[in-house]
Write a protein that holds these residues in place. Sequence first.
Motif, short mmCIF file in Angstrom:
data_model
loop_
_atom_site.label_atom_id
_atom_site.label_comp_id
_atom_site.label_asym_id
_atom_site.label_seq_id
_atom_site.Cartn_x
_atom_site.Cartn_y
_atom_site.Cartn_z
N ILE A 1 0.87 -1.18 0.00
CA ILE A 1 0.00 0.00 0.00
C ILE A 1 0.90 1.23 0.00
N GLY A 2 0.36 2.34 -0.49
CA GLY A 2 1.13 3.57 -0.56
C GLY A 2 1.45 4.12 0.83
N LEU A 3 2.68 4.59 0.98
CA LEU A 3 3.10 5.14 2.26
C LEU A 3 2.36 6.44 2.60
N SER A 4 2.19 7.30 1.61
CA SER A 4 1.54 8.59 1.86
C SER A 4 0.09 8.45 2.34
N PRO A 5 -0.75 7.65 1.66
CA PRO A 5 -2.11 7.50 2.17
C PRO A 5 -2.16 6.74 3.50
N PHE A 6 -1.23 5.81 3.68
CA PHE A 6 -1.16 5.09 4.95
C PHE A 6 -0.88 6.07 6.10
N LEU A 7 0.10 6.95 5.89
CA LEU A 7 0.45 7.93 6.93
C LEU A 7 -0.65 8.98 7.13
N ALA A 8 -1.37 9.30 6.06
CA ALA A 8 -2.43 10.32 6.17
C ALA A 8 -3.46 9.93 7.22
#
Length: 131
Positions: free
Chosen positions: A106-113
């Motif tokens: 999974i994408g890091l940016s959406p995960f962190l969001a």
Amino acid sequence: MALIAFVLNFIWENLHAGLYNEYNLFMKSIYFLGCTIGDVVLTFIIYGLVAVVLKDKYWIRNFNFKILLIVLIMASLVSLTAEWVAVELDFWSYNERMPVVPFLDIGLSPFLAIIVNPILSFICARKIVFS
């Protein structure tokens, strides 16, 4: 809290837009709004899960390090699940610039969001309401 979450998530959605495959301008604006609203809903789900774990629907009044750890765990689980489902259902796809979480795909940016923005929303809401 909803307004704070909306603003934070809308900014994040716009900042990481370049990490997704291109959509036409109309679709992109719908995606930003839809994703932002979805992120606000996820913020409330995280709040509710923490309330269930702590057996206290007003836990935000006593936001401390122990509660922060519980929020991090709940937010990570919600984020992982939401992003995995969205990718599996082909709601969006990443381009080659999106950093991907190893083993999770999974994408890091959406995960962190869905970890960072709810925490910031809770901290801001607590300061506004209880200061």
